[in-house]
Design a protein around this motif. Structure first.
Motif, PDB file in Angstrom:
ATOM      1  N   LEU A  54       0.928  -1.444  -0.346  1.00 55.10           N
ATOM      2  CA  LEU A  54       0.119   0.227   0.067  1.00 55.10           C
ATOM      3  C   LEU A  54       0.731   1.247  -0.268  1.00 55.10           C
ATOM      4  O   LEU A  54       1.135   2.028  -0.989  1.00 55.10           O
ATOM      5  N   PHE A  55       1.748   1.355   0.517  1.00 52.05           N
ATOM      6  CA  PHE A  55       2.956   2.094   0.837  1.00 52.05           C
ATOM      7  C   PHE A  55       3.765   2.850   0.020  1.00 52.05           C
ATOM      8  O   PHE A  55       3.814   3.607  -1.142  1.00 52.05           O
ATOM      9  N   ILE A  56       3.877   1.622  -0.966  1.00 54.18           N
ATOM     10  CA  ILE A  56       4.765   1.550  -2.095  1.00 54.18           C
ATOM     11  C   ILE A  56       3.439   2.046  -3.029  1.00 54.18           C
ATOM     12  O   ILE A  56       4.446   2.964  -4.432  1.00 54.18           O
ATOM     13  N   PHE A  57       2.535   1.714  -3.326  1.00 57.56           N
ATOM     14  CA  PHE A  57       1.587   2.345  -4.157  1.00 57.56           C
ATOM     15  C   PHE A  57       1.335   4.064  -3.809  1.00 57.56           C
ATOM     16  O   PHE A  57       0.567   4.197  -5.506  1.00 57.56           O
ATOM     17  N   ILE A  58       0.993   4.575  -2.993  1.00 55.42           N
ATOM     18  CA  ILE A  58       1.234   5.679  -2.732  1.00 55.42           C
ATOM     19  C   ILE A  58       2.234   6.484  -2.831  1.00 55.42           C
ATOM     20  O   ILE A  58       1.877   8.042  -2.992  1.00 55.42           O
ATOM     21  N   GLY A  59       3.171   6.329  -2.890  1.00 54.18           N
ATOM     22  CA  GLY A  59       4.824   6.619  -3.397  1.00 54.18           C
ATOM     23  C   GLY A  59       4.941   6.904  -4.808  1.00 54.18           C
ATOM     24  O   GLY A  59       4.883   6.962  -5.183  1.00 54.18           O
ATOM     25  N   ILE A  60       4.128   6.231  -5.403  1.00 55.81           N
ATOM     26  CA  ILE A  60       4.194   6.126  -7.193  1.00 55.81           C
ATOM     27  C   ILE A  60       3.270   7.273  -7.169  1.00 55.81           C
ATOM     28  O   ILE A  60       3.108   7.786  -8.285  1.00 55.81           O
TER      29      ILE A  60
ATOM     30  N   LYS B 100       7.659   5.008   5.576  1.00 58.80           N
ATOM     31  CA  LYS B 100       8.969   5.034   5.277  1.00 58.80           C
ATOM     32  C   LYS B 100       9.950   4.571   3.854  1.00 58.80           C
ATOM     33  O   LYS B 100       9.973   5.364   3.143  1.00 58.80           O
ATOM     34  N   ASN B 101      10.426   3.160   3.674  1.00 60.01           N
ATOM     35  CA  ASN B 101      10.895   2.560   3.037  1.00 60.01           C
ATOM     36  C   ASN B 101      10.099   2.216   1.402  1.00 60.01           C
ATOM     37  O   ASN B 101      10.533   2.709   0.629  1.00 60.01           O
ATOM     38  N   GLY B 102       8.538   2.216   1.696  1.00 58.59           N
ATOM     39  CA  GLY B 102       7.535   2.049   1.348  1.00 58.59           C
ATOM     40  C   GLY B 102       7.352   3.190  -0.280  1.00 58.59           C
ATOM     41  O   GLY B 102       7.357   3.046  -1.045  1.00 58.59           O
ATOM     42  N   ILE B 103       7.278   4.294   0.485  1.00 60.15           N
ATOM     43  CA  ILE B 103       7.184   5.091   0.281  1.00 60.15           C
ATOM     44  C   ILE B 103       8.270   5.813  -1.020  1.00 60.15           C
ATOM     45  O   ILE B 103       8.192   6.180  -2.377  1.00 60.15           O
ATOM     46  N   MET B 104       9.274   5.261  -0.536  1.00 59.72           N
ATOM     47  CA  MET B 104      10.909   5.705  -0.929  1.00 59.72           C
ATOM     48  C   MET B 104      10.770   4.782  -2.242  1.00 59.72           C
ATOM     49  O   MET B 104      11.205   5.755  -3.375  1.00 59.72           O
ATOM     50  N   LEU B 105      10.638   3.648  -1.927  1.00 59.06           N
ATOM     51  CA  LEU B 105      11.003   2.395  -2.775  1.00 59.06           C
ATOM     52  C   LEU B 105      10.092   3.140  -4.574  1.00 59.06           C
ATOM     53  O   LEU B 105       9.964   2.694  -5.483  1.00 59.06           O
TER      54      LEU B 105
END
Length: 327
Positions: A109-115, A190-195
């Motif tokens: 979910l956090f990766i998706f938010i970062g994208i 932090k790491n998901g948003i960054m990735l």
């Protein structure tokens, strides 16, 4: 016999066994084995007559902990280290598999938010990665080597520095679980948003494939290990928030012990990921596609098998052993 009467009749016996397991105060392995067999009989009885009862879940978890304890005392188990990797950790991962699934869902979910954030805000990537890093990467892209940053420094220097940093992140993801899991979720955030923003940045610059075949040579194990370490942090947090039938302190001690075992199990993968980043990733732009893809798929398959598939096989073996005990 009614379920209430069954529980009342055996409750003291179960609690006695549970206390002994948690406090590690069994001095007689034969006594432990005897009470374990009684517990298995009670579990079988409950599964037969109360198939939808919550007592089955409780007895099953207690039996799993008991098996781990007994397995350590078996004479043929002379290699404690081998037992830790082959039996103890996989059984723990099976027992707490829902925490792993939840952690992956949160991280995704956090990766998706970062994208999405990077796609809708041109300055978002800079706010996350910093102007210096973004400008350097843009220069590398113009020079035809998007992942040139991994070529800086010596092999051993990169390996040591990167591995130390990844270990630090993993340990913090676990330790911060003591705040009810909130600290662990922050590490995932932090790491998901960054990735997510990082990978979208390369996609936007039309060098997504070049970044994948470089970054994920080491990233498959590195990111996967962080997720497992975060799952250990959530287990620690849950042990404080949801002590169940134990005192909060007893539950915390058990959660900490379980989490530490999971954390330690990730260290070899973290070291290997650091080795790949220091010695292999720097050559990603000159190696053939089949080799870089092969390394990515192999490393991802290895760590996925150990944490997601092998625990089910270890559990099946455990089920066989409880039906065919030999002490």
């Amino acid at each position: 016999m009614r379920e209430v009467a069954f529980i009342k009749q055996n409750k003291d016996k179960w609690l006695s066994f549970e206390t002994a397991i948690f406090n590690n105060n069994f001095k007689n392995p034969d006594e432990l084995a005897s009470q374990y067999i009684q517990l298995i009989n009670d579990l079988a009885y409950a599964q037969t007559f109360y198939p939808k009862s919550k007592v089955i879940v409780y007895l099953n978890q207690l039996a799993a902990k008991g098996f781990q304890k007994i397995y350590k005392t078996k004479r043929e188990d002379s290699n404690r280290i081998l037992s830790f990797w082959i039996t103890e950790v996989p059984l723990i991962m099976y027992q707490y598999r829902k925490y792993v699934y939840i952690t992956f869902a949160i991280f995704s979910l956090f990766i998706f938010i970062g994208i999405i954030s990077a796609a809708n805000d041109g300055e978002f990537v800079r706010s996350i990665l910093g102007d210096q890093y973004v400008n350097m990467t843009l220069e590398n892209i113009e020079n035809g080597d998007p992942v040139a940053v991994y070529k800086s420094g010596s092999n051993w220097g990169s390996f040591i520095g990167i591995t130390a940093n990844n270990l630090k992140v993993g340990i913090m993801a676990f330790i911060l679980g003591v705040f009810g899991g909130i600290g662990t979720v922050y590490i995932l955030f932090k790491n998901g948003i960054m990735l997510g923003s990082f990978q979208y940045f390369f996609y936007e610059k039309n060098v997504f494939w070049e970044s994948v075949r470089g970054i994920w040579i080491h990233g498959s194990m590195e990111i996967f290990a962080i997720v497992i370490e975060a799952a250990a942090g959530l287990i620690l947090g849950a042990s404080i928030l949801f002590p169940d039938t134990h005192s909060r302190m007893t539950s915390f001690k058990q959660g900490a012990k379980t989490g530490i075992k999971i954390l330690i199990s990730t260290f070899p993968f973290t070291f290997f990921a650091g080795f790949l980043e220091g010695f292999v990733t720097r050559y990603s732009n000159i190696m053939p596609n089949w080799l870089s893809v092969g390394i990515i798929l192999t490393t991802l398959s290895l760590i996925s098998y150990y944490y997601l598939i092998y625990p089910f096989k270890a559990h099946k073996k455990w089920q066989y052993n409880i039906l065919n005990p030999s002490f």
